[in-house]
Enzyme design. Structure first.
Site, PDB file in Angstrom:
ATOM      1  N   GLU A  90       3.863  -3.149  -4.185  1.00  0.00           N
ATOM      2  CA  GLU A  90       3.692  -2.042  -5.141  1.00  0.00           C
ATOM      3  C   GLU A  90       3.113  -0.840  -4.413  1.00  0.00           C
ATOM      4  O   GLU A  90       2.194  -0.998  -3.597  1.00  0.00           O
ATOM      5  CB  GLU A  90       2.709  -2.412  -6.262  1.00  0.00           C
ATOM      6  CG  GLU A  90       3.217  -3.448  -7.217  1.00  0.00           C
ATOM      7  CD  GLU A  90       2.175  -3.846  -8.268  1.00  0.00           C
ATOM      8  OE1 GLU A  90       1.262  -3.041  -8.551  1.00  0.00           O
ATOM      9  OE2 GLU A  90       2.274  -4.966  -8.781  1.00  0.00           O
ATOM     10  N   GLU A 138      -1.551  -9.795  -7.486  1.00  0.00           N
ATOM     11  CA  GLU A 138      -2.922  -9.330  -7.195  1.00  0.00           C
ATOM     12  C   GLU A 138      -3.962 -10.400  -7.517  1.00  0.00           C
ATOM     13  O   GLU A 138      -4.776 -10.261  -8.431  1.00  0.00           O
ATOM     14  CB  GLU A 138      -3.224  -8.041  -7.965  1.00  0.00           C
ATOM     15  CG  GLU A 138      -2.282  -6.926  -7.569  1.00  0.00           C
ATOM     16  CD  GLU A 138      -2.629  -5.551  -8.136  1.00  0.00           C
ATOM     17  OE1 GLU A 138      -2.275  -4.547  -7.520  1.00  0.00           O
ATOM     18  OE2 GLU A 138      -3.242  -5.486  -9.206  1.00  0.00           O
TER      19      GLU A 138
HETATM   20  C1  BGP Z   1      -1.351  -2.867 -10.299  1.00  0.00           C
HETATM   21  C2  BGP Z   1      -0.629  -3.834 -11.213  1.00  0.00           C
HETATM   22  C3  BGP Z   1       0.558  -3.282 -11.891  1.00  0.00           C
HETATM   23  C4  BGP Z   1       0.537  -1.807 -12.207  1.00  0.00           C
HETATM   24  C5  BGP Z   1      -0.215  -0.961 -11.213  1.00  0.00           C
HETATM   25  C6  BGP Z   1      -0.575   0.406 -11.712  1.00  0.00           C
HETATM   26  O1  BGP Z   1      -2.666  -3.237 -10.189  1.00  0.00           O
HETATM   27  O2  BGP Z   1      -0.203  -4.963 -10.475  1.00  0.00           O
HETATM   28  O3  BGP Z   1       0.888  -4.124 -12.955  1.00  0.00           O
HETATM   29  O4  BGP Z   1       0.321  -1.515 -13.502  1.00  0.00           O
HETATM   30  O5  BGP Z   1      -1.396  -1.555 -10.760  1.00  0.00           O
HETATM   31  O6  BGP Z   1      -1.705   0.333 -12.534  1.00  0.00           O
HETATM   32  P1  BGP Z   1      -1.821   1.064 -13.928  1.00  0.00           P
HETATM   33  O7  BGP Z   1      -0.621   0.657 -14.707  1.00  0.00           O
HETATM   34  O8  BGP Z   1      -3.091   0.587 -14.534  1.00  0.00           O
HETATM   35  O9  BGP Z   1      -1.856   2.503 -13.594  1.00  0.00           O
END
Ligand code: BGP
Length: 489
Positions: free
Chosen positions: A382, A191
Site C-alpha cells: 500500500e 498490517e
Molecule cells: C492502511 C490500511 C488500509 C487503508 C490505509 C489508509 O493502514 O491497511 O485499509 O485504509 O491505511 O488509511 P485511511 O483509510 O485511514 O486513510
C-alpha cells in the site's frame, strides 16, 4: 538523472480491502464483522484520527443497538458487491498487472467458529477472481484485513484467545483449497502490528479493556502463530504459493543528532517496526521485546511448539505499507497524525489535510532497511495519500495533479532503491485504484482513488464511477515500465 525502468515482470497495480469497498454486509449469508460496527462520526476531527479509531465498551454497545441516525459506512462500502463486473472491467482498462484485495472472513465463516463454510460467500470470490484472471490481472489476496467475524469477539474475546488460531487455520484451508488455481500470492493478515496500535481492527480487542497492553501482546503472539500456520497450510495445498507478510510501515527518524534522540528513535523503530519483521521473516523473538515485556510486567503465553511453528514457516516475501514518516525526540512538542499512531512532526515535510507527512525519500530508506536485514524480496502492498475532492456540476475530470505528484515521487524513489541500491522488490500496489471508505475515519471525503466514486459520507449519491486524471497517467507509467516517471525532470 538516469531513466530507470521496471523490469517486465515487476508487478505493479492497486490494492483495496473488502470492508472498505464491498458493501453487501448482510447479503447471502455474510455474518456481522467488526468493521460493520465502525460508525461514521459527523463531528469528525480530521486531525485526530487516532481517537476516531478507538472502540470502547460504550461505543460498541451503541453500535450493537444504534439510534436511527447512526451511519455505518463500511456496511455499504462503494457497492462493489453488485458493481463488481464493471469495476473489474475498469481495473482491466487501467492495465494493472496485479490486484491486491481481501476476503471477508465473515462472508465465508459468518460466525468464524462454524465447521462448514458459507458456499454463497465462496462463490462470490470465485466469480470475482475468475473475472480478474480473465483480464490478465495477477491476484494478491489478504485473508484478513481488519474485519474478523464479530461473534469471535463476543464469544471468545478476540485474538487474545488461542482458539482463534484454529478457526483461522480452518478458514485459510478452505480458501486455499477453493482458489488454489486462481491465486498465487497471499498475505495472511493486513498490517499485523495493528494488533498493538489499533486493537479493535487488528485483534478484536476493546481499547478500554483492563491490561490492554498485555492482552494486545498475547493477541499479537497468537496472530504470529496463525500467520506461520497459514504459511504452512498454503505450501501443503500448493507448493507454488508465495506467502507474504504485511506490516504497517512506521518509518521514523531521530529529530536531530542529539544522541538521546537517536537512541529513542532506535528503540521505537525496534518496538514498532523491526520486531514484527523479525518474527515474520526471520522466525524468532528478538531480545529487546523480551526485555520490554519484563520491564512492563507483560506476560505472554508462548509455548515451545509455537516457537517452532514460527521458526519453520517464515514469509517468502516481505510486505509492508508505506504512507508517511515521523520523528522521535525526548522532548517532542508538536505531534502529527499518522497511519495507526501519532508521531513527532518533521519540520522538513509537508502534510495532507489529515496531518500525514509526505516523505517520498522515506520509501527508499525503508526498502533499504528491510532488504538489508532480511534479504527477502519486498512487496509494497500500500502507498498513497488521501485528499478532499469533489466532482463539479458538469462531471468534468478531476485534475488530481497532487496525487500524480505524490505517486510519481514515491515510484521514482522505488526505482532508485532497486537500481542504485540493489534492493530486490517484486511488486507495488498503490492505495487505491478507486475511492473507498476510509479505514481510520469511516468517511468518504478522504479519497485515495484514481477512479472517483460519486458517493458522500452518508452513502448518498449515484455511486457512478469517473476516471480522474491520474487514471491515464498510471496507464502510461505501466505501459512505459516507469520511463514516463522521468519526463520533464
Ligand atoms: C492502511 C490500511 C488500509 C487503508 C490505509 C489508509 O493502514 O491497511 O485499509 O485504509 O491505511 O488509511 P485511511 O483509510 O485511514 O486513510
Amino acid at each position: 538523472m538516469k531513466k530507470y525502468k521496471f523490469t517486465e515482470d515487476f508487478m505493479i497495480g492497486g490494492a483495496v480491502a473488502a470492508h472498505q469497498f464491498e458493501g453487501g454486509w448482510n447479503e447471502n449469508g455474510k455474518g456481522l464483522s467488526i468493521a460493520d460496527l465502525r460508525r461514521y462520526n459527523p463531528n469528525l476531527n480530521r486531525k485526530d484520527i487516532n481517537t476516531e479509531r478507538l472502540m470502547t465498551n460504550e461505543k460498541l454497545k451503541e453500535a450493537l443497538n444504534p439510534p436511527k441516525d447512526l451511519v455505518f459506512p463500511k456496511r455499504h462500502g462503494i457497492d462493489f458487491y453488485s458493481q463488481w463486473k464493471e469495476d473489474i472491467s475498469m481495473f482491466g482498462d487501467m492495465k494493472m498487472k496485479i490486484f491486491r484485495t481481501s476476503i471477508s472472513w465473515a462472508r465465508i465463516f459468518p460466525n468464524g467458529d462454524e465447521e462448514l463454510p458459507n458456499e454463497e460467500g465462496l462463490e462470490f470470490y470465485e466469480k470475482v477472481f475468475k473475472e480478474r484472471r480473465s483480464k490478465g490481472i495477477e491476484l494478491l489476496v489478504t485473508l484478513s484485513h481488519y474485519e474478523m467475524p464479530y461473534n469471535l469477539v463476543e464469544k471468545y474475546g478476540g485474538w487474545k484467545n488461542k482458539q482463534l488460531i484454529d478457526f483461522f487455520a480452518r478458514f485459510a484451508r478452505v480458501v486455499f483449497q477453493r482458489y488454489k488455481d486462481l491465486v498465487r500470492y497471499w498475505m495472511p493478515f493486513n498490517e499485523i502490528n495493528a494488533a498493538i496500535y489499533s486493537v479493535w481492527a487488528g485483534a478484536g480487542l476493546l481499547d478500554d479493556e483492563e491490561n490492554i497492553e498485555s492482552k494486545s501482546y498475547q493477541a499479537m503472539h497468537n496472530l504470529f502463530v496463525a500467520n506461520a500456520l497459514t504459511n504452512k497450510i498454503g505450501k501443503e495445498i500448493n507448493k507454488s504459493f508465495q506467502m507474504g507478510c504485511m506490516v504497517a510501515g512506521m518509518l521514523t527518524y531521530p529529530y536531530d543528532c542529539k544522541p538521546d534522540n537517536v537512541l529513542l528513535n532506535l528503540q521505537q523503530e525496534q518496538l514498532r517496526k523491526f520486531f514484527y519483521f523479525v518474527v515474520l521473516v526471520a522466525g524468532y523473538y528478538p531480545n529487546y521485546i523480551k526485555k520490554y515485556w519484563e520491564r512492563k510486567n507483560i506476560k505472554v503465553d508462548i509455548t515451545s511448539d509455537e516457537l517452532e511453528i514460527i521458526k519453520n514457516n517464515t514469509s517468502d516475501f516481505t510486505g509492508f505499507s508505506y504512507y508517511m514518516s515521523g520523528v522521535h525526540s525526548i522532548d517532542t512538542k508538536e505531534l502529527s497524525e499518522g497511519n495507526l499512531m501519532k508521531f513527532g512532526k518533521n519540520p522538513f515535510l509537508e502534510a495532507n489535510q489529515w496531518g500525514w507527512q509526505i516523505d517520498s525519500v522515506g520509501i527508499r530508506i525503508m526498502m533499504n532497511q528491510l532488504f538489508d536485514r532480511y534479504q527477502k524480496p519486498l512487496f509494497i502492498a500500500e502507498n498513497g495519500l488521501g485528499f478532499i475532492e469533489k466532482l463539479n456540476e458538469k462531471n468534468e475530470i478531476i485534475n488530481d495533479d497532487y496525487r500524480i505528484d505524490y505517486l510519481k515521487k514515491h515510484l521514482q524513489q522505488l526505482l532508485l532503491a532497486i537500481n542504485e541500491d540493489g534492493v530486490n522488490c517484486i511488486g507495488y500496489t498503490l492505495w487505491t485504484p478507486i475511492d473507498v471508505i476510509s479505514h481510520g475515519t469511516s468517511e468518504m471525503t478522504k479519497r485515495y482513488g484514481l477512479i472517483y466514486v460519486d458517493q458522500d459520507d452518508y452513502g448518498n449519491g449515484t455511486k457512478k464511477r469517473f476516471k480522474k486524471k491520474s487514471f491515464d497517467w498510471f496507464i502510461n507509467v505501466i505501459e512505459t515500465l516507469g520511463e514516463s516517471l522521468w519526463e520533464n525532470q
